[in-house]
Design a protein around this motif. Structure first.
Motif, PDB file in Angstrom:
ATOM      1  N   PRO A  54     -34.663   6.722  13.160  1.00 19.12           N
ATOM      2  CA  PRO A  54     -35.564   7.882  13.055  1.00 19.12           C
ATOM      3  C   PRO A  54     -35.152   8.877  11.973  1.00 19.12           C
ATOM      4  CG  PRO A  54     -34.194   8.047  15.027  1.00 19.12           C
ATOM      5  CD  PRO A  54     -33.957   6.681  14.453  1.00 19.12           C
ATOM      6  N   PHE A  55     -33.896   8.826  11.534  1.00 18.16           N
ATOM      7  CA  PHE A  55     -33.429   9.837  10.589  1.00 18.16           C
ATOM      8  C   PHE A  55     -33.148   9.292   9.196  1.00 18.16           C
ATOM      9  CE2 PHE A  55     -32.225  11.855  14.740  1.00 18.16           C
ATOM     10  CZ  PHE A  55     -33.138  12.883  14.641  1.00 18.16           C
ATOM     11  N   VAL A  56     -33.648   8.096   8.914  1.00 14.53           N
ATOM     12  CA  VAL A  56     -33.539   7.585   7.540  1.00 14.53           C
ATOM     13  C   VAL A  56     -34.943   7.319   7.023  1.00 14.53           C
ATOM     14  CG1 VAL A  56     -32.622   5.809   6.018  1.00 14.53           C
ATOM     15  CG2 VAL A  56     -31.292   6.542   8.016  1.00 14.53           C
ATOM     16  N   ASP A  57     -35.278   7.964   5.929  1.00 16.71           N
ATOM     17  CA  ASP A  57     -36.609   7.863   5.332  1.00 16.71           C
ATOM     18  C   ASP A  57     -36.491   7.146   3.990  1.00 16.71           C
ATOM     19  OD1 ASP A  57     -39.179   8.290   4.310  1.00 16.71           O
ATOM     20  OD2 ASP A  57     -38.759  10.364   3.726  1.00 16.71           O
ATOM     21  N   GLN A  96     -26.906  14.111  17.349  1.00 17.37           N
ATOM     22  CA  GLN A  96     -27.489  12.761  17.432  1.00 17.37           C
ATOM     23  C   GLN A  96     -26.527  11.833  18.196  1.00 17.37           C
ATOM     24  OE1 GLN A  96     -28.269  11.175  13.527  1.00 17.37           O
ATOM     25  NE2 GLN A  96     -29.158   9.256  14.278  1.00 17.37           N
ATOM     26  N   ASN A  97     -25.246  11.918  17.880  1.00 14.48           N
ATOM     27  CA  ASN A  97     -24.249  11.128  18.601  1.00 14.48           C
ATOM     28  C   ASN A  97     -24.202  11.509  20.080  1.00 14.48           C
ATOM     29  OD1 ASN A  97     -23.135   9.347  16.623  1.00 14.48           O
ATOM     30  ND2 ASN A  97     -22.093  11.086  15.665  1.00 14.48           N
ATOM     31  N   GLY A 135     -27.363   9.180  26.834  1.00 14.19           N
ATOM     32  CA  GLY A 135     -28.610   8.533  27.211  1.00 14.19           C
ATOM     33  C   GLY A 135     -29.863   9.364  26.982  1.00 14.19           C
ATOM     34  N   LEU A 136     -29.749  10.371  26.155  1.00 15.99           N
ATOM     35  CA  LEU A 136     -30.930  11.175  25.818  1.00 15.99           C
ATOM     36  C   LEU A 136     -31.653  10.543  24.628  1.00 15.99           C
ATOM     37  CD1 LEU A 136     -29.181  14.677  25.969  1.00 15.99           C
ATOM     38  CD2 LEU A 136     -30.649  13.641  27.722  1.00 15.99           C
ATOM     39  N   PRO A 137     -32.925  10.896  24.428  1.00 14.02           N
ATOM     40  CA  PRO A 137     -33.613  10.391  23.232  1.00 14.02           C
ATOM     41  C   PRO A 137     -32.837  10.801  21.972  1.00 14.02           C
ATOM     42  CG  PRO A 137     -35.169  11.442  24.725  1.00 14.02           C
ATOM     43  CD  PRO A 137     -33.797  11.708  25.284  1.00 14.02           C
ATOM     44  N   GLU A 138     -32.683   9.862  21.066  1.00  9.25           N
ATOM     45  CA  GLU A 138     -31.832  10.090  19.894  1.00  9.25           C
ATOM     46  C   GLU A 138     -32.247  11.326  19.097  1.00  9.25           C
ATOM     47  OE1 GLU A 138     -31.481   6.536  17.617  1.00  9.25           O
ATOM     48  OE2 GLU A 138     -30.157   7.409  16.107  1.00  9.25           O
TER      49      GLU A 138
END
Lengths: 346, 346, 346, 346
Positions: A271-274, A325-326, A332-335
């Motif tokens: 989700p964090f690489v565009d 993010q880590n 176990g939370l959404p990244e």
């Protein structure tokens, strides 16, 4: 609600953790430490936080920190390794933003940091905190060693090329530039506005501490040793890292379109690489305050040198955002939780 | 979910509306217009939005805009007044970020904007969009004329003093400075980095269009005419307004503590006005990207000149954030919804 | 060839003296002192000077300094007054860039600088080093106390109005902004680029040490006491001071043209004061690196508040350039010698 | 006294020529042209020049220009080649700061500039205006084609390595960054302060017009074809170019000390090339406003990649200063005349 402890809260990564966690729906800062500012309300040091927190800085005490679910170290190197063993023993999980646990080889660490490592046993257990390469291990880790700022930008840009063995791993060049917040909130003449504004320079050319960390992770990707020339530069701006990466393609027949497709596939679920369209020229402001890494590919004159451009915000994806993010992954939370804010542009 | 239309989406206030609404839980942008960029994906112009929107710019058409719950005008003056009557007739509510409906006196408007006003009848109905002074009227308004950027910073700083008739309303001075994003996203040599960086200047000293707007609102507060000398300056930075306000206290015996108490009471229920402790020196970065206005009081040498310092982010509390604050009030949402982000510091 | 000594050469005013004297045809630096950098080649600290000097910093010793024709003190306050008496006794003339001899009243000096003055007797002899007001006295002075940076910009802008008694001397306001080089070359967190870039703030609002100096000189011009509200601000740039000066005209019938004529006449013979045409908006970059002060007059809305804009380079006309201008006058050289360089624009 | 004409005086290189010639003892500007600003006093456009010139911009007329001893073209490409033949025929010598005569191969020129060259015959005669490589030819040249800004920084840094055949000429990389004044004084949204400040990006990665010019000159030095990957970047600052140059040494046994000695010898007689001590990290501010190029050598980890750092001021050594250096050589004046000013630091 996760209870978060922050050790070393008066620096820029500490301030950035506070900023990001202030709007995180499942985490709250329970304590934040600073020996120098013991007792000071956090929002006196960072008035941007007025109205969002009643915390005061306190002296770090392991037993109190151990009551947190997770402790972030936003400290210079050589602090975390003194406290981490006790915290882990008490069952508290740790995200270390410093360099203490990034390098798996204790001897190599000592060469670059000029200290003995105090808990080399933990180096094998510590998980390198770049979710795009070690995601699964992070989810169960007790101790995550957050990737450094330059390493994050450089590694994400080189990874697909090395994993697919498309370029010469012995001739990698990373010419990178960082905003000065990367140098920390320390009283140094060299980092005064009057010394830096309207000027640009390289530094650490003969050897920067992020080199062994990057080479370690690139070697993992390449499945063998790599040789990297890494040249950091200092930008007259606060935030942002821009890496310009050069490598020599082994098979000239491989087209740029294939490389683009490869990058898009590699990061499709990240989700964090565009991966931007071919020909793009990423600007650091497009990630200012956000956890994104934006990447673009070029092949000048259709020759054999592949140029990858990669930008991050050094304080977010390069430090505190990546730490969260880590944490999300570890618990176990959404990244992406708490990291959805759009970059501040203009 | 409120359906939002944005007219004039290629400027900085348009981009800022997109940034803020992207994380607003009860609003989404349904359409965004630009004649010049018709058909262009929004995230090509503003790559910071990549991954958050699939919108494309489209030509403004009233009937399509009328299908929105609310339309924001992020346009230069003289655009909104051409479309607003039709939109209101269609039952769509409007938040105008431009100057078209801020000044109640059509003749005065014409003097400063060198045009005839096209719908002077609506001037009486339009509500001045500074929630800290017109909150109740905003909740039921069909048409809100968002306060300008300088006016927001200047008015909030002077209001308590004038409402309580503590200072001479005829000798007000506002020396204010703005980041250059206030000048808009227009190709002008004067606003090139090469013209502005490392330099500072005043502009509009002989007469700036925000003067009549500020005097109108201050007169309302004072219950009679006011005289303001307003000197804007241009800062070599992107965002931020800092207003340094001077006024002459009428009764020397009134102490600074009393003034501080008065300010704190006046804004006690205003979530976006932060009266800082006595002696504070607000920095524009403490509100960068946030909707806060921070205010501090001083009385140098205990003489009769009261100095009020007031800072906002010109694109947030001075424009797009305030527009969303107004929208929240108009539609019965919590005033702070979507505006909780902490300022980006450093 | 004048032999120049510089005490305190590692700061910005020291560096600026070296830069300017390097091309001065009738002066050369014979020695430059620094306790901290004793032995260090000057061009290691300031590589911009490579190729122009072989000097090394040395520990200050009075007998060696006394062999110079003139000694500049580019030191914090409280240093010059320890060495000046001996130097004067030895026949060496002194230009002090610090605050030690600017205020004629030793008691007032002590109030603002929180020290006893060590040689109050010299305060009567010291000449205030603003050539535009004390030129004749400077030519024969043994000891010149260079005007401060803010004082130079503020005094030059107010002088003609006060000398002609055209404005109310009790209601003067100076809202001024400075580049951060004015804060000196000192390791302070507050002055890091990461703390200041992209931000703006006021400081010293309740009382800045330049206030008594400015009031002293304005009172001389006005022929009686004055009341000034002085608000300094910090710009996110290296060099430049911009002063926005407000005063109340006593006779509304006096026109702006008359004021313009008055200013032009007052400074007709001053090579470093440029009265710009009516309506001008001086930018600090138009004096960057030069010894000029540029001034422009405004009278907004034709009301009674006169606005004077005044810009200088704080390190040149506000410090080292002015010091050389004073030296030129003291030694019978042309006033402009070595100071003819054009400002660096862009 | 040389009479100088300047064609295209409203851009930054025009302004810089005016600044430098204002203090040149043997040259004066006789006329300066601009179609757009015909009749405007030069010091209205550039108030930094107030007091130094009475010139007005005028329409370019060849017969008037021909009365000058030398004409500088400070124009976009495609202007000089229209006027130069006539000027040369009239006996006037020309220094062209644009790209019209830099590339000797008319066909290559056309590929990169998308125009037919109007006077290809002159390409053989034109001398490439980098005095450090073509000094003798410059002294007698009628037409000098000033080296470009990036080319100057890149060529000076690579020259000694290629002349001595020490590195692989096919694997050269130049990662360079420029202040935005290099983009000229043109109304472009991309170059607004609000678009660039606090941000950094690469541009022209797939092909920049300076590439063929650099490869032409490097091939001359290498005595055969070279392959260069050239990546320009845009800095959030006004002036300065920093080039980080990578090349692969052919014989690992050649030590860094030998390279340093080689560079020092190569430039021993060049007044404007400063080979800094080993380990130096040149900053662009150390050449701000000056005609110097400062160079430093590194060999990270003692591996085979040699890193050369090279800085210039793009408007001085990269344009107008170099033009004057060329003029000095053409007219038998000391090479450094009018170019002795020390860089503006801080």
């Amino acid at each position: 609600m996760l209870k978060v402890g922050i050790v070393g809260g008066t620096g820029y990564t500490g301030a950035e953790l506070l900023r990001l966690i202030a709007t995180h729906p499942e985490a709250e800062v329970a304590m934040i430490t600073s020996r120098a500012e013991d007792g000071l309300p956090v929002d006196e040091l960072f008035p941007s936080l007025r109205g969002t927190t009643n915390l005061r800085f306190s002296v770090p005490e392991v037993d109190k920190l151990a009551s947190c679910d997770v402790v972030f170290f936003a400290t210079p190197h050589n602090v975390a390794m003194k406290l981490v063993p006790e915290l882990l023993a008490a069952g508290t999980r740790v995200v270390d933003l410093s360099a203490d646990f990034r390098i798996r080889d204790a001897k190599l660490w000592s060469e670059w940091y000029h200290e003995e490592h105090l808990c080399p046993d933990l180096l094998a257990e510590a998980v390198y905190g770049l979710p795009e390469t070690h995601k699964e291990a992070i989810t169960t880790a007790r101790l995550v060693a957050c990737a450094g700022c330059y390493p994050t930008a450089v590694e994400l840009g080189f990874l697909p090329l090395l994993e697919e063995k498309l370029v010469n791993p012995q001739q990698l060049i990373a010419s990178a530039a960082s905003g000065v917040s990367g140098a920390g909130r320390q009283a140094k003449i060299d980092n005064l506005l009057a010394e830096l504004d309207g000027s640009f320079k390289a530094y650490g050319v003969s050897g920067h501490r992020h080199l062994p960390e990057i080479e370690q992770e690139l070697a993992l990707a390449a499945g063998g040793p790599v040789g990297l020339t890494f040249t950091p530069h200092l930008l007259p701006q606060v935030r942002g890292i821009h890496a310009t990466l050069y490598s020599q393609i082994l098979d000239s027949a491989v087209g740029l379109d294939e490389l683009q497709f490869l990058f898009e596939k590699r990061f499709a679920n990240e989700p964090f690489v565009d991966v931007m369209p071919l020909g793009s020229l990423p600007q650091t402001r497009t990630v200012r305050g956000s956890n994104m890494c934006r990447i673009a590919l070029h092949r000048p004159q259709n020759r054999d040198t592949i140029v990858v451009l990669s930008v991050i915000d050094n304080l977010v994806k390069g430090a505190s955002g990546q730490a969260i993010q880590n944490m999300n992954l570890m618990f176990g939370l959404p990244e992406t939780m708490g990291l959805e804010a759009v970059a501040l542009l203009p």
